[in-house]
Design an enzyme around this catalytic site. Structure first.
Site, PDB file in Angstrom:
ATOM      1  N   GLY A  65      30.776  50.600  36.252  1.00 34.32           N
ATOM      2  CA  GLY A  65      30.525  51.448  37.601  1.00 34.32           C
ATOM      3  C   GLY A  65      29.317  52.035  37.885  1.00 34.32           C
ATOM      4  O   GLY A  65      29.033  52.813  38.841  1.00 34.32           O
ATOM      5  N   GLY A 118      26.071  50.764  38.447  1.00 33.40           N
ATOM      6  CA  GLY A 118      25.330  49.790  39.685  1.00 33.40           C
ATOM      7  C   GLY A 118      24.492  48.717  38.846  1.00 33.40           C
ATOM      8  O   GLY A 118      23.671  48.216  39.125  1.00 33.40           O
ATOM      9  N   LYS A 119      25.090  48.096  37.884  1.00 35.02           N
ATOM     10  CA  LYS A 119      24.364  47.155  37.087  1.00 35.02           C
ATOM     11  C   LYS A 119      24.320  45.774  38.003  1.00 35.02           C
ATOM     12  O   LYS A 119      23.287  45.140  38.277  1.00 35.02           O
ATOM     13  CB  LYS A 119      25.009  46.779  35.785  1.00 35.02           C
ATOM     14  CG  LYS A 119      25.005  47.949  34.644  1.00 35.02           C
ATOM     15  CD  LYS A 119      25.613  47.320  33.233  1.00 35.02           C
ATOM     16  CE  LYS A 119      27.161  46.822  33.681  1.00 35.02           C
ATOM     17  NZ  LYS A 119      27.982  47.795  34.047  1.00 35.02           N
ATOM     18  N   SER A 120      25.512  45.543  38.280  1.00 34.35           N
ATOM     19  CA  SER A 120      25.514  44.141  39.275  1.00 34.35           C
ATOM     20  C   SER A 120      25.076  44.480  40.526  1.00 34.35           C
ATOM     21  O   SER A 120      24.521  43.582  41.051  1.00 34.35           O
ATOM     22  CB  SER A 120      27.291  43.905  39.415  1.00 34.35           C
ATOM     23  OG  SER A 120      27.984  43.564  38.342  1.00 34.35           O
ATOM     24  N   TYR A 121      24.989  45.642  41.051  1.00 35.40           N
ATOM     25  CA  TYR A 121      24.264  45.983  42.551  1.00 35.40           C
ATOM     26  C   TYR A 121      22.745  45.657  42.159  1.00 35.40           C
ATOM     27  O   TYR A 121      22.062  44.847  43.112  1.00 35.40           O
ATOM     28  CB  TYR A 121      24.281  47.308  42.686  1.00 35.40           C
ATOM     29  CG  TYR A 121      23.577  47.573  43.929  1.00 35.40           C
ATOM     30  CD1 TYR A 121      24.097  47.312  45.292  1.00 35.40           C
ATOM     31  CD2 TYR A 121      22.712  48.394  44.044  1.00 35.40           C
ATOM     32  CE1 TYR A 121      23.520  47.671  46.418  1.00 35.40           C
ATOM     33  CE2 TYR A 121      21.797  48.684  45.237  1.00 35.40           C
ATOM     34  CZ  TYR A 121      22.146  48.286  46.463  1.00 35.40           C
ATOM     35  OH  TYR A 121      21.630  48.606  47.445  1.00 35.40           O
ATOM     36  N   ASP A 150      24.089  39.557  33.300  1.00 37.91           N
ATOM     37  CA  ASP A 150      24.645  40.828  33.684  1.00 37.91           C
ATOM     38  C   ASP A 150      25.734  41.292  32.746  1.00 37.91           C
ATOM     39  O   ASP A 150      26.661  40.366  32.504  1.00 37.91           O
ATOM     40  CB  ASP A 150      25.541  40.276  35.271  1.00 37.91           C
ATOM     41  CG  ASP A 150      26.088  41.602  35.961  1.00 37.91           C
ATOM     42  OD1 ASP A 150      25.847  42.950  35.325  1.00 37.91           O
ATOM     43  OD2 ASP A 150      26.699  41.348  36.649  1.00 37.91           O
ATOM     44  N   GLY A 163      30.284  46.352  31.776  1.00 40.30           N
ATOM     45  CA  GLY A 163      29.968  47.829  31.457  1.00 40.30           C
ATOM     46  C   GLY A 163      30.679  48.245  30.347  1.00 40.30           C
ATOM     47  O   GLY A 163      31.858  48.137  29.797  1.00 40.30           O
TER      48      GLY A 163
END
Length: 535
Positions: free
Chosen positions: A103, A105-108, A250, A253
């Site tokens: 959560g 913000g890696k994928s963002y 990616d 987490g």
């Protein structure tokens, strides 16, 4: 290894707990404040991106700066994504990977959300824009893409039919000629950005997505997208070639069971995610020590996890690598954010030795054939004179030279040698196929995929993340259609999982429609009419 850190806004879960921000940024420096002691700790990286506040949202959902401090998706891409492409154009292998807690913000940053496109789609689009602008009769390009995930230490091809995947996953192999690679991973030639978009959509359908307390759209697997990029140019009548592998990673987490409230299968997944990330940390530690001149003889534990083995070239090998670390601004996530910053600080000490990769195909084909000749001799020696002595260190060393792992006292390695032979022969055959023929094969692959006519009865998925909604499509044209878990009896036509899903969850049946008498009469008259040849 270049390192960037990015801090996101508070999420809904954090807002419910009246959060305080413990992160500050100035230039390339990131400062974190301990909420218990009030002491500050400063870290300096190549880039520090402030995306916590100072933005407004436009009608289409695009986030734009309202002041000078906010770093939007465009700025992050210009600083990181363009550098990756510049390196690829120069003929270097490249790797960009995102790390952080669930959560954060890696994928963002990597993929994006809605109108806020991330590094991956922006980079892929620019690849083809650059190609279009520079292609001439004496200069041309070839691009192919592969997409895999590492789920519970099992490697799977995201572009393969899920029903035809090997249950134990794909094998990771090593060769003197090809380095570390994933056996039987499909590569798809792509002539345009639109073709890549279709392929990524196919891969995203198959990603392992699960819900945890910290992030309702938490990715449960590490995802690696690889663009194989080749440049050809005729100079003085000779065709020269440069090639580069662009790895966009990616990572799943890192998470604490207490924070995520994960149980059973989710807990097992979390343990495997944390295990691979721990090994990644150990690899980075050893590489950092070796880069600083310490522990020169230390063994780098690449083989301890599937993730580090696949990324071994990007970490301490022939690659220009950038790591983006995503952190939460909230005090309640202080420990996780501090750990991420420490992780990033170690990573920036790692030094790679990247070289330009030039015209190697003819040499590679020759070396693969030479390796196959040696393997055939080894196989003959292994099969003559009865059983093989698997305690013979000389024989084990000869196997190891071909990337075949065998331990004293293990079973007969004949199958391993045969597999290696077949794999090399398949690679030679693939390298000798022309680019035009590969594109034709790709068209056949696309035609074989199910045509999604969404005007007909069908099921599709809903997800909090709009990018993942509508990714799954199941037509309801046959009857009956059983829906349930893979353990269901009869075997489900549509297999789904999740909380509350029963082995035999439901059945869809198509019943013939009874028309009113007038409509039925008109329909029968239509059928009796002679067909008009002119129509």
């Amino acid at each position: 290894v270049k390192v960037a850190v990015r801090v996101r806004p508070f999420n809904d879960r954090e807002k419910q707990k009246n959060p305080k921000c413990c992160i500050k940024m100035q230039g390339p420096s990131t400062l974190i404040t301990d909420p218990k002691t009030g002491k500050d700790r400063t870290f300096t990286f190549d880039y520090s991106f402030w995306s916590h506040d100072g933005f407004t949202e436009e009608a289409d959902g695009l986030l734009v700066p309202s002041g000078t401090q906010y770093d939007d998706q465009e700025k992050v891409y210009n600083q990181l994504g363009k550098e990756v492409l510049d390196n690829a154009w120069d003929g270097y292998h490249c790797c960009l990977f995102a790390y952080g807690q669930t959560g954060s913000g890696k994928s963002y940053s990597m993929i994006g959300y809605g109108a806020n496109k991330g590094i991956v789609p922006k980079a892929m689009n620019e690849v083809f824009e650059r190609m279009k602008a520079t292609t001439t009769k004496d200069k041309w390009y070839e691009v192919s893409v592969s997409m895999l995930e590492i789920y519970n230490e099992c490697v799977q091809d995201l572009l393969a039919d899920p029903d035809k995947r090997p249950s134990k996953g794909l094998n990771i192999r090593q060769s003197k000629v090809r380095g570390v690679y994933v056996q039987n991973l499909s590569q798809h030639p792509v002539p345009s950005f639109e073709a890549i978009e279709k392929i990524m959509e196919e891969g995203n359908k198959n990603r392992s997505i699960g819900s945890t307390e910290m992030n309702k759209t938490s990715s449960r697997a590490h995802t690696i997208i690889t663009l194989s990029f080749k440049q050809f140019e005729i100079i003085d009548g000779k065709t020269t070639e440069r090639f580069s592998n662009i790895n966009l990673v990616d990572l799943a987490g890192s998470e604490r069971a207490k924070s995520t409230k994960a149980t059973k299968e989710r807990l097992k997944e979390g343990c495997n995610i944390n295990l691979s990330l721990t090994v990644l940390g150990q690899v980075i530690n050893v590489l950092a020590e070796k880069s600083m001149g310490n522990k020169k003889n230390a063994v780098v534990p690449y083989r301890e996890s599937a993730l580090t083995r696949i990324l071994s070239n990007a970490l301490g090998g022939n690659s220009k690598t950038i790591m983006i670390c995503a952190i939460s601004p909230a005090e309640l996530n202080y420990d996780e954010s501090l750990n991420t910053l420490k992780y990033a600080e170690r990573a920036k000490k790692v030094k790679n030795v990247a070289v330009v990769n030039e015209s190697a195909q003819d040499k590679m084909i020759r070396e693969l054939r030479e390796e196959n000749d040696k393997l055939k001799k080894l196989l003959m020696a292994a099969t003559q004179g009865g059983a093989i002595d698997m305690n013979d260190p000389d024989f084990l060393a000869r196997l190891g030279a071909f990337g075949i792992e065998s331990k004293p006292g293990t079973n007969n390695p004949e199958e391993e040698i045969k597999e290696k032979l077949e794999d090399n022969e398949k690679e030679v055959k693939n390298m000798e196929i022309s680019w035009k023929d590969k594109l034709e094969e790709e068209k056949k692959w696309e035609n074989e995929r199910e045509v999604q006519d969404k005007t007909l009865p069908h099921l599709t998925n809903l997800n909090e993340d709009p990018q993942l909604s509508g990714m799954l499509y199941y037509n309801l044209l046959e009857s009956p259609i059983h829906v349930g878990r893979k353990t269901g009896n009869p075997k489900p036509t549509i297999t789904i999982g999740g909380i509350g899903i029963l082995p035999n969850h439901c059945v869809f049946e198509m019943e013939p429609k009874e028309l009113p008498k007038e409509e039925a009469k008109e329909e029968s008259q239509e059928e009796e009419k002679e067909p008009d040849e002119s129509e």
